[in-house]
Design a protein around this motif. Structure first.
Motif, short mmCIF file in Angstrom:
data_model
loop_
_atom_site.label_atom_id
_atom_site.label_comp_id
_atom_site.label_asym_id
_atom_site.label_seq_id
_atom_site.Cartn_x
_atom_site.Cartn_y
_atom_site.Cartn_z
N ASN A 85 29.64 23.81 -28.63
CA ASN A 85 31.00 23.87 -28.11
C ASN A 85 31.10 23.16 -26.77
O ASN A 85 30.20 23.31 -25.93
N ASP A 129 39.53 23.92 -39.83
CA ASP A 129 38.59 23.88 -40.96
C ASP A 129 39.29 23.50 -42.27
O ASP A 129 38.73 22.78 -43.10
N TYR A 175 41.17 27.90 -35.34
CA TYR A 175 39.92 27.55 -36.01
C TYR A 175 40.12 27.34 -37.52
O TYR A 175 39.59 26.39 -38.11
N ASP A 177 27.94 19.91 -42.57
CA ASP A 177 28.50 20.32 -41.28
C ASP A 177 27.41 21.11 -40.56
O ASP A 177 27.06 22.21 -40.96
N1 ARG Z 1 31.39 25.48 -32.98
C1 ARG Z 1 31.19 26.62 -33.83
C2 ARG Z 1 30.34 27.67 -33.11
O1 ARG Z 1 29.70 27.38 -32.12
C3 ARG Z 1 30.52 26.26 -35.12
C4 ARG Z 1 31.32 25.33 -35.99
C5 ARG Z 1 30.95 25.46 -37.41
N2 ARG Z 1 31.59 24.54 -38.29
C6 ARG Z 1 32.82 24.68 -38.79
N3 ARG Z 1 33.28 23.76 -39.59
N4 ARG Z 1 33.54 25.74 -38.50
O2 ARG Z 1 30.32 28.81 -33.55
#
Ligand code: ARG
Length: 584
Positions: free
Chosen positions: A126, A326, A322, A121
């Motif tokens: 975002n 996950d 979130y 991952d």
């Molecule tokens: N989009 C998140 C950020 O910008 C990171 C994602 C990380 N991966 C996960 N599986 N939570 O902080």
């Protein structure tokens, strides 16, 4: 394809065998062989062993020396100090092992003994938000780890867990409904325009959201519409996602990094699983209801007031966040993708989140001894002032600007040194040098540590930089070109100069380094190896004339060392995601 046993491993095994012959009680004790300044290798393990078994270390060392003897591989063995062994290998053995490496596409690097499927991952920006240096780190480290794991035979599947879900989309979509035409179709814009459009919409909608209570209410209803799959709402949501992808891919392209569309699987992709995830956790008693929310508690995770800090699976209003995405992603990766390892490359500041998510998944039985999860939490990128990297105005630095500047600086360096390069070639090299510099600076520090983003240092020709390594590579290519008809050939009968031996023994350690760096998720160990390789090459080049060597055999043999060094540099840099131009 033939994997090659390194001399270090061969010698280590022989000393281990001699040790158990001399001292049967020692069993399969590790002689702890290390490279040494005094000889080629030093075995440090005898001392502690003799002490543990109540014997005299020097006597034991003497016995081992006797049993070992010398031959075509071991040229000299002696006892040193209180009970160490100094071991010197034969020049012929060095050249023979290098010749075997040179004959193999993989440079003799073996596959890992145990491989599985790692879902990694990484590179997870975002939607509707500017990428920042944190996202840069995740992308760069993740890409390097993935290359290294692939090379050792692991099957890897990438997951770009982009932030494409959540309450802010209610605000954005509602704004777009009330102000249609604010977002041009993604097909009509480039990455920069896409981001500036998104930024504009984000700021404008935020302003209305903060000022207008009624809009706030409409935005809230829009979230519900989104989560229940309302078609018009989903359409508009998709436009934000598409527009953002245009921007993401322009950044990844600049980063010279391949991101596959089918591996962009964001938070939204798990939406349909969330309710079941919650149900499974509640039914098994892993999660409990607390003030209407569904939460998981942990003995050892407490807040300031000593109150337990729970992981929130479902909020009291029924919404999922979130953690739920996950946890659902874990189920998908374990049960649908058959992962044996889940690797996350995410900012260390999210490590508490992952600790709680992993522990929850373990209690639920989704993770266990066969399926492990690990967050490769990385540190913060700092500015020259040692504070988190920001513009002078305190805003996050635009990633494109940063990369453009690195390339521009690199162009200056390349131009200054360029002898026979056209302007087009200079620009092409500048991109490879500039982006390489940014990646290398990141990868050459241990991921968990912070590092300073300092472009002057990054593109410097001296010191531990990618440009230094790229120049070493290009210089070798230029020698190989100048050699014309004469090609690289190993001549095992030749005696080696000290600088040749040092270079040769280091080349022989490439496989062990890759294996260790991959197994420990430590790209900086590979970077350190490559830097040392370039340094040893520089010493060799200063001390041992190549094309002007004394005999034709020696010319060929030195060309052989040059060629294998170049191939090793090229492979190692490629694993880090960095190009090695043929000319600089
Ligand atoms: N989009 C998140 C950020 O910008 C990171 C994602 C990380 N991966 C996960 N599986 N939570 O902080």
């Amino acid at each position: 394809m033939a994997s090659v046993t390194s001399l270090a491993a061969t010698v280590n095994q022989r000393v281990a065998d001699a040790l158990s012959a001399a001292l049967p009680e020692a069993g399969a004790a590790d002689p702890l062989l290390r490279r040494s300044d005094r000889a080629d290798f030093q075995a440090n393990g005898l001392l502690a062993l003799a002490k543990k078994l109540g014997g005299n270390p020097r006597e034991l060392a003497g016995k081992v020396v006797e049993t070992l003897g010398t031959d075509g591989v071991l040229a000299d063995v002696e006892v040193s100090g209180p009970g160490f062994l100094n071991l010197t290998v034969a020049d012929r053995a060095i050249l023979a092992t290098l010749a075997a490496r040179a004959a193999d596409d993989r440079l003799g690097v073996p596959y890992a003994a145990h491989t599985g499927t790692t879902v990694i991952d990484y590179a997870q920006p975002n939607v509707a938000k500017e990428m920042h240096v944190g996202h840069l780190r995740s992308a760069v480290i993740g890409d390097a780890l993935r290359n290294m794991l692939d090379f050792t035979g692991e099957k890897t599947i990438g997951r770009h867990h982009i932030g494409d879900w959540g309450t802010q989309f209610g605000m954005l979509i509602q704004y777009l409904i009330e102000n249609p035409g604010e977002l041009a179709p993604a097909a009509d814009v480039d990455g920069d325009q896409a981001m500036s459009n998104l930024n504009r919409v984000y700021k404008a909608s935020r302003a209305v959201f903060d000022a207008d209570e009624e809009f706030k209410e409409r935005a809230r209803k829009r979230v519900v519409a989104l989560q229940s799959g309302d078609a018009e709402t989903l359409d508009l949501w998709q436009r934000f996602v598409d527009e953002s992808k245009v921007y993401f891919s322009s950044v990844f392209e600049k980063l010279d990094m391949e991101i596959r569309d089918e591996e962009i699987v964001g938070e939204s992709a798990y939406n349909a699983m969330m309710a079941e995830t919650a149900r499974l956790l509640e039914e098994s008693g892993v999660a409990v209801r607390s003030e209407g929310a569904l939460v998981v508690f942990f003995e050892d995770i407490k807040g300031k007031d000593d109150k337990p800090v729970p992981l929130i699976v479902q909020k009291a209003d029924g919404g999922f966040g979130y953690a739920a995405s996950d946890l659902s992603a874990i189920r998908n990766r374990v049960f649908d993708l058959d992962a044996t390892t889940l690797l996350y490359v995410v900012d260390v500041r999210q490590s508490l989140h992952f600790r709680m998510v992993f522990e929850t998944a373990r209690r639920a039985g989704w993770l266990n001894d066969q399926v492990k999860a690990h967050n490769m939490g990385y540190g913060t990128v700092l500015g020259a002032d040692g504070k988190p990297f920001k513009t002078r105005e305190g805003e996050t630095v635009r990633l494109q600007d940063l990369l453009d500047e690195a390339v521009q600086r690199a162009a200056e360096v390349v131009r200054e040194k360029a002898q026979d390069l056209t302007e087009d070639e200079i620009q092409e090299r500048a991109a490879q040098v500039g982006i390489g510099a940014v990646k290398y600076a990141d990868l050459s520090t241990s991921p968990s540590r912070d590092y300073k983003f300092d472009l002057d240092q990054m593109v410097s020709l001296n010191g531990d930089t990618s440009v230094y390594l790229q120049y070493a590579y290009a210089r070798i290519q230029s020698i190989l070109r100048k050699a014309g008809e004469t090609g690289p050939v190993a001549h095992e009968e030749l005696e080696l100069a000290p600088a040749e031996r040092a270079l040769g023994l280091h080349l022989d350690a490439f496989g062990a380094t890759v294996a260790e760096a991959a197994a420990e998720y430590a790209p900086h160990k590979l970077a350190a190896y490559l830097y040392q390789l370039a340094s040893l090459y520089t010493t060799f080049y200063d001390q041992c004339p190549v094309l002007k060597a004394d005999t034709p055999e020696q010319v060929e043999n030195r060309l052989f060392l040059c060629d294998l060094t170049a191939r090793t540099l090229h492979k190692g840099m490629a694993l880090l995601g960095i190009r090695t131009p043929e000319r600089l």
